[in-house]
Design a protein around this motif. Structure first.
Motif, short mmCIF file in Angstrom:
data_model
loop_
_atom_site.label_atom_id
_atom_site.label_comp_id
_atom_site.label_asym_id
_atom_site.label_seq_id
_atom_site.Cartn_x
_atom_site.Cartn_y
_atom_site.Cartn_z
N THR A 181 0.84 -1.22 -0.03
CA THR A 181 -0.16 0.09 0.03
C THR A 181 0.87 1.17 -0.11
N LYS A 182 1.93 1.11 0.54
CA LYS A 182 2.79 2.41 0.94
C LYS A 182 3.69 2.42 -0.29
N TYR A 183 4.15 1.46 -1.04
CA TYR A 183 4.66 1.45 -2.11
C TYR A 183 3.68 2.12 -3.40
N ILE A 184 2.53 1.85 -3.34
CA ILE A 184 1.34 2.36 -4.18
C ILE A 184 1.58 3.70 -4.04
N ALA A 185 1.09 4.18 -2.75
CA ALA A 185 1.14 5.69 -2.55
C ALA A 185 2.32 6.38 -2.99
N TYR A 186 3.54 6.02 -2.79
CA TYR A 186 4.84 6.84 -3.38
C TYR A 186 4.91 6.56 -4.83
N ILE A 187 4.18 5.56 -5.41
CA ILE A 187 4.44 5.47 -6.90
C ILE A 187 3.43 6.50 -7.52
N VAL A 188 2.26 6.53 -6.99
CA VAL A 188 1.15 7.44 -7.52
C VAL A 188 1.62 8.80 -7.27
N SER A 189 2.29 9.25 -6.17
CA SER A 189 2.73 10.37 -6.21
C SER A 189 3.93 10.79 -7.09
N GLY A 190 4.68 10.06 -7.37
CA GLY A 190 5.72 9.96 -8.48
C GLY A 190 5.02 10.06 -9.69
N ALA A 191 4.18 9.43 -10.02
CA ALA A 191 3.23 9.37 -11.49
C ALA A 191 2.64 10.76 -11.70
N CYS A 192 1.97 11.05 -10.50
CA CYS A 192 1.33 12.54 -10.67
C CYS A 192 2.26 13.64 -10.84
N THR A 193 3.33 13.51 -10.20
CA THR A 193 4.21 14.60 -10.40
C THR A 193 5.08 14.60 -11.80
#
Lengths: 500, 393, 325
Positions: free
Chosen positions: C208-220
């Motif tokens: 779940t945390k991986y997903i959160a940081y990946i989404v953060s990276g992708a939106c960025t």
């Protein structure tokens, strides 16, 4: 003797709730007075009013014949000579005992704290309380029981003549509890009035003179302890007859099939060593031991919450290989109800409905999306089945009472199709009526073919529920008792303290 | 619910009342400063011919009379009375620059991620090679590491350099380092911005003149009328303030019919300046020109202007390579180049002269010139009439 | 209707505040109400909005992603280089997204596998990524990004709406669906609300945390693409300090910094409010120094509502009772 405390027609409202309804009763000077009631009955609220935590209420609080109205707890301590010892005592771990006792009111010499006077004064109080620790000790090194003593010392330092104790024994060992009772008797002898809140009725009979009972925000009655019985107290608290004693109403359901088998489970720092046991289908397996025996640590490994260091776990005869975590534990079918519900049991920001659904989300999918309707349907079903109060799936779980929170967590596991449910101190902080219901639910679960592990520090509970009982002491299994009929509390206690 | 709405309203009201008084206070403070009778002289100059630094020097000294009543100890090299250009110094002290092989120079700069500072570094290296000297160049990794820069400066002093050439991040972060260098008899030279009042010499372009050149050029192009706007960088260093002030003063002093309709900060950030320009373009359909405190912001504004399809003039300051490219491509209209490569050479030359005991002024103005499509492909040395220093060992 | 009212109370409140702010600006300068100004506001909320919705995912898990400003720069540089070297613009976009995902994944690795505190971990990658950006470019900007790439984002619909505004809205819609309609969403809230309880419920906390940081990276990364298209050049210094505005937008929108609480809709309105404020203050020509003061006050005021909520509820309850008596 006069009256130490009189409550006259106290009413208190929270947003949308009338929590105290016309409460009137009094406490005699120099007595140990119990305040009894289920969770949510209003005990904490009335104490908070007494100690100035809530300054807005209707009615009068009269101390030693004088009407008082405290602005805040400090005002109550300084001007009312009335102190409260908290359930989880609040201390600054890195300061000395003396600094904690005198915090905010240190004796001063000019601009600076007069440490020698501080420690001398505090040591005098500690000696009077028969405490083994001294004023110069760092609080971090004290046990939970000693911290409780510290809080009492603080009350005495402020010359309090009324002291409230809210669930003081919750985190104490039996030895520490005995020591605490000694102090309470000493306070009583010195003419100090003690208000005592506890769920443990046997403590009430040991230490209290009278008990005032509350239910649903109403005052019910005040009883002389010498002239009453446990049943009468419970009946007054619950409003009906309930057995507070853990017992099995239905026969043992254990089958031959071994669901879970643990071999040579050990960790690196000796919290548990070489733990071996089996759990059968339909069985209630009890784990008894004193605080620090390593039971919770073992259970956390089984539930995948902590890493497995060494040893083997077999599930239905198959060895579990590879990395072990809670997600895999859930897939295999092992779930745990933690001891510390508030910090580990549920998401305090979320509703009952979501807290129930979190482990079984795949059940509520419609297409690729989650259906809130299906979640709610599931929650409704379990609110009915487990008789959860209030019947509001959309309430925040954190606002429910302890027993109902426990039921919500149980509903979470019942929503999945797991086979093994681990209960760690299932009735800690749960009131009498809810306790009985949880015991009944456990029996229903084994009837459905689930296997339960019950970790308990309350011997009657462990003995009353278990088909088989494992005793742990200092990280090792010291005894496995297979014959339910032959459980003997002296024998079990002996194994629990490490004897043979 | 009602309460909340009320609270929101109150907040909004508070914010607006604050902004309202802010708007007044902000614009008033800048008026009335820097009036001078020398401005006609300046406007006579043809900027595209390159800055004639002798004039700049004179202008500076006369200008400072106007500042005189401000009193105070505040050091402003743009208005220093004894400011000179390098040509004047050469004339006064002779063309030869004395050098001794064991002289050691220390240089402290800001972030090398900025092209301006990289070019300055190249200039230092070229000068050191020509003079046959060792030069120790240090720079911070970003433009906010004020204490790091201080540490570098102190370290160079302890290593025993003969002179320090410093471009501080702020006007104050190197003050104590310079004081200890002065105590250790290390010659201290302040190059470009920010300002160190305690340094022995200041060497750098006249930032006030940057703004004046830009204003003059825009005035010529617009026939001296129309709306203009200024994108400023957050004023941490002296140059940013002076550029804006020079620009505004030129308009005030020449009774220009150009009107400054807006002045806003864009934090030296290209994206932010673009967004700012976007807003302006919608708000001021009659906007004719935008002056930016540096090229980076000017290049952002250029994108906004291109998108809108309008023909607003955009002028920047610094003369970075990308600005030159943009001018060649017909996008950016002009930039005021301070020629950091030559600035470094002037700085080294002045430092060597001062070590050798020549008396130098407190401020030395370095060459600058406005670059537009007409002179963008001309050689820089030619634009500023550069003659290499004659080092003698 | 009432259900929506209570569920999205915070969001409605922020929207109302935005409208009120708009009314105030219009009163001070009627030009504010022009369609073109509205367009400008939406255009200017795009970058901050995209960054905010990304960082909100990290914040929801009880973490933070301080490296977004730097990821933003790296994506811009990477895609600019790809485009300049003649790569198909759509492939370049994919490459840019991939860069964002990988950088986000590294943050996830630090936070979950190495168990670093998110603040410290991303403080580290903030400097690390910025350094990489400098090293790759040598400090020089990458320029001359071809129009074939830029037009993908910069193109206009009738009425002057730029494609990148649509892109941002699409990202918000996807984020909203993820958070409210998928298992991942429930897990994100569960982990942020009580990590230990989530773990004990069998939630895969690490994933779940991986997903959160990946989404953060992708939106960025999407923000980086928009910036590149808008400026036509990329440089290592882009995006410095942008994380603070993103955090502010998320916080105004009701995202709890402790995790477990926040919605895409709220963050959208948070970013919108900041954009209205930014454009509005330029329109009424507020002095730059004062803009900081006002922005700060608005952030504080907006955050204060969280704490006032309880008091107000208690007050109204008491009031009701008094009236009934």
């Amino acid at each position: 003797m006069g009256k130490a405390v009189e409550f006259v027609k106290i009413n208190k409202y929270f947003p949308g709730v009338h929590v105290l309804k016309d409460i009137s009763f009094s406490v005699e000077e120099g007595e140990v007075h119990a305040l009894l009631g289920e969770n949510g009955a209003g005990k904490s609220t009335i104490l908070n009013i007494l100690h100035g935590v809530y300054s807005e209420y209707e009615g009068d609080v009269i101390l030693h014949g004088k009407k008082v109205s405290f602005k805040n707890p400090n005002d109550a301590i300084l001007n009312g000579n009335i102190s409260k010892v908290h359930q989880e005592t609040m201390v600054v771990e890195e300061l000395t005992v003396g600094q904690n006792v005198t915090l905010g009111y240190q004796p001063k010499k000019g601009l600076f704290i007069d440490f020698s006077k501080m420690h001398k004064d505090v040591d005098e109080i500690l000696a009077e309380l028969n405490c083994r620790f001294r004023s110069r000790d760092i609080v971090r090194t004290l046990t939970a029981g000693e911290k409780q003593m510290l809080a009492i010392a603080k009350a005495i330092y402020h010359h309090s003549n009324i002291i409230s104790l809210d669930e003081p024994t919750a985190s104490l060992t039996s030895k520490e509890t005995e020591a605490l009772f000694g102090v309470i008797r000493k306070l009583k002898a010195d003419g100090i009035t003690v208000l005592y809140v506890s769920h443990h009725l046997e403590e009430i009979f040991q230490i209290c003179d009278r008990a005032s009972i509350m239910r649903d925000g109403e005052y019910i009655q005040t009883l002389e302890i010498k002239e009453t019985t446990e049943d009468e107290l419970i009946h007054a608290m619950v409003g009906r007859s309930v057995s507070a004693v853990a017992s099995r109403l239905k026969p043992c359901r254990a089958e031959e099939e071994v669901v879970l088998k643990v071999e040579h489970l050990s960790d690196n720092d000796g919290k548990y060593q070489d733990v071996n046991f089996e759990l059968r289908k339909g069985e209630i397996l009890g784990f008894y031991g004193l605080v620090g025996a390593g039971r919770t640590e073992v259970m956390r490994v089984l539930a995948g919450a902590d890493r497995k260091i060494s040893g083997t776990i077999y599930f239905k005869g198959k060895e579990i290989r590879g990395s072990w975590n809670s997600t895999r534990a859930l897939k295999y079918g092992i779930g745990m109800l933690p001891e510390d519900r508030k910090t580990q049991g549920f998401n305090k920001l979320d509703t009952n409905c979501n807290n129930i659904a979190i482990s079984s989300l795949e059940k509520y999918m419609s297409g690729i999306f989650i259906s809130d309707g299906k979640k709610l349907q599931n929650a409704r079903h379990f609110f009915e089945e487990l008789d959860i109060h209030p019947n509001k799936p959309d309430y925040l779980t954190v606002n429910m009472s302890g027993g109902n929170q426990q039921k919500v967590i149980l509903a979470k596991w019942m929503s999945t199709d797991i086979d093994v449910i681990i209960f760690d101190e299932p009735t800690k902080g749960v009131d009498v009526a809810a306790k009985a219901e949880i015991y009944r639910l456990m029996e229903e679960l084994v009837e459905e073919g689930k296997s339960l592990i019950v970790v308990s520090s309350e011997l009657p509970e462990a003995m009353g529920l278990s088909d088989r009982l494992i005793v742990m002491s200092e990280g090792r299994i010291t005894k496995e008792l297979t014959d339910r009929a032959a459980f003997d509390s002296d024998v079990i206690l002996n194994y629990a303290i490490g004897g043979n | 619910m009602k309460k909340k709405v009320l609270a929101v309203l109150l907040t909004a009201a508070m914010a607006v009342s604050l902004t309202a008084c802010g708007a007044n206070g902000g614009s008033n403070s800048k008026d009335g400063s820097g009036s001078s009778d020398t401005q006609t002289q300046e406007s006579d100059r043809d900027a595209s011919d390159g800055a004639e630094n002798s004039e700049e020097g004179e202008n500076g000294s006369e200008d400072s009379k106007g500042q005189g009543d401000a009193g105070g100890k505040e050091f402003n090299p743009d208005k220093a009375e004894d400011a000179m250009s390098i040509e004047e110094i050469r004339e006064k002290n002779g063309a030869e620059v004395p050098v001794e092989a064991d002289w050691k120079l220390g240089v402290v700069m800001k972030s090398l991620s900025n092209e301006f500072w990289r070019t300055l570094q190249e200039g230092y290296e070229a000068a050191a090679e020509d003079a046959g000297l060792t030069i120790d160049i240090q720079a911070t990794t970003d433009e906010s590491d004020e204490t790091g820069q201080q540490t570098m400066t102190e370290a160079l002093t302890t290593q025993g350099v003969d002179a320090l050439l410093m471009s501080p991040i702020s006007d104050s972060n190197l003050t104590s380092a310079v004081e200890s260098a002065n105590d250790a008899d290390v010659l201290t030279v302040n190059v470009n911005d920010g300002l160190i009042a305690e340094a022995n010499h200041y060497v750098g372009p006249n930032a006030y003149m940057n703004g004046q050149l830009a204003a003059e050029w825009i005035s010529n192009k617009l026939g001296d009328e129309g709306q203009v706007a200024i994108v400023v960088g957050m004023a941490k260093a002296f140059a940013a303030r002076e550029r804006t002030e020079g620009f505004k003063d030129w308009i005030a002093d020449n009774n220009s019919k150009m009107e400054i309709v807006a002045e806003q900060n864009a934090d030296w950030d290209r994206q932010k300046s673009k967004e700012l320009a976007n807003t302006w373009i919608t708000q001021y359909p009659e906007l004719k020109a935008i002056f930016c405190n540096n090229d980076d912001m000017a290049l952002g504004v250029v994108e906004a202007v291109e998108e809108s399809g309008s023909d607003i003039l955009v002028v920047g300051v610094d003369g970075i390579g990308e600005a030159y490219d943009s001018i060649r491509a017909g996008k950016l209209d002009a930039t005021v180049d301070s020629f950091p490569f030559y600035m470094a050479q002037v700085a080294v030359e002045c430092t060597l002269r001062s070590i050798a005991g020549q008396k130098l002024p407190s401020a030395v103005a370095t060459p600058q010139a406005l670059i537009d499509s007409e002179n963008v492909d001309k050689d820089a040395a030619e634009i500023i009439n550069w003659t290499a220093p004659a080092y003698t060992k | 209707m009432k259900a929506i009212g209570t569920k999205y109370k915070r969001e409605i409140l922020v929207f109302l505040a935005t409208v009120i702010l708009g009314v105030v600006f219009t009163a001070l300068n009627p030009n504010f109400l022009m369609w073109r100004t509205m367009l400008t506001i939406f255009q200017q909320m795009v970058l901050n909005g995209l960054l905010a919705v990304g960082i909100m995912f990290a914040i929801l898990t009880g973490g933070i992603d301080l490296s977004i400003g730097c990821t933003f720069a790296i994506v811009g540089i990477a895609v600019a280089n790809c485009c300049v070297k003649g790569m198909n613009p759509f492939l370049a976009i994919l490459a840019g997204l991939l860069v964002g995902v990988v950088l986000g994944m590294f943050n996830g690795f630090l936070v979950t596998n190495l168990k670093l505190q998110p603040f410290i971990a991303t403080l580290g990658t903030m400097s690390l990524y910025r350094g990489v950006a400098y090293v790759v470019t040598g400090g020089a900007p990458v320029t001359n990004v071809p129009d074939s790439f830029r037009n993908i984002f910069n193109g206009q619909l009738p009425g002057g709406i730029r494609y990148y505004v649509i892109v941002m809205i699409a990202v918000f819609v996807i984020a909203h669906i993820i958070l409210s309609k998928t298992r991942t969403g429930d897990y994100l809230y569960a982990v942020g609300g009580n990590e230990e309880a989530a773990k004990l419920s069998g939630v895969n906390v690490a994933k779940t945390k991986y997903i959160a940081y990946i989404v953060s990276g992708a939106c960025t990364a999407v923000a980086g693409l928009v910036m590149l298209a808008s400026l036509g050049s990329a440089e290592a210094t882009a995006g410095i300090g942008y994380e603070t505005n993103a955090i502010a937008a998320a916080a105004i929108g009701g995202t709890s910094m402790a995790g477990g609480r926040g919605t895409a809709l709220g963050t959208f309105f948070g970013a919108l409010l900041l954009a209205v404020l930014k454009v509005g203050m330029v329109v009424i020509n507020v002095d730059s120094f004062w803009q900081y003061v006002v922005t700060g006050l608005i952030i504080i005021a907006a955050s204060y509502f969280e704490f006032m909520k309880g008091d107000i509820a208690a007050f109204t309850a008491r009031h009701k009772k008094e009236r009934s008596m």
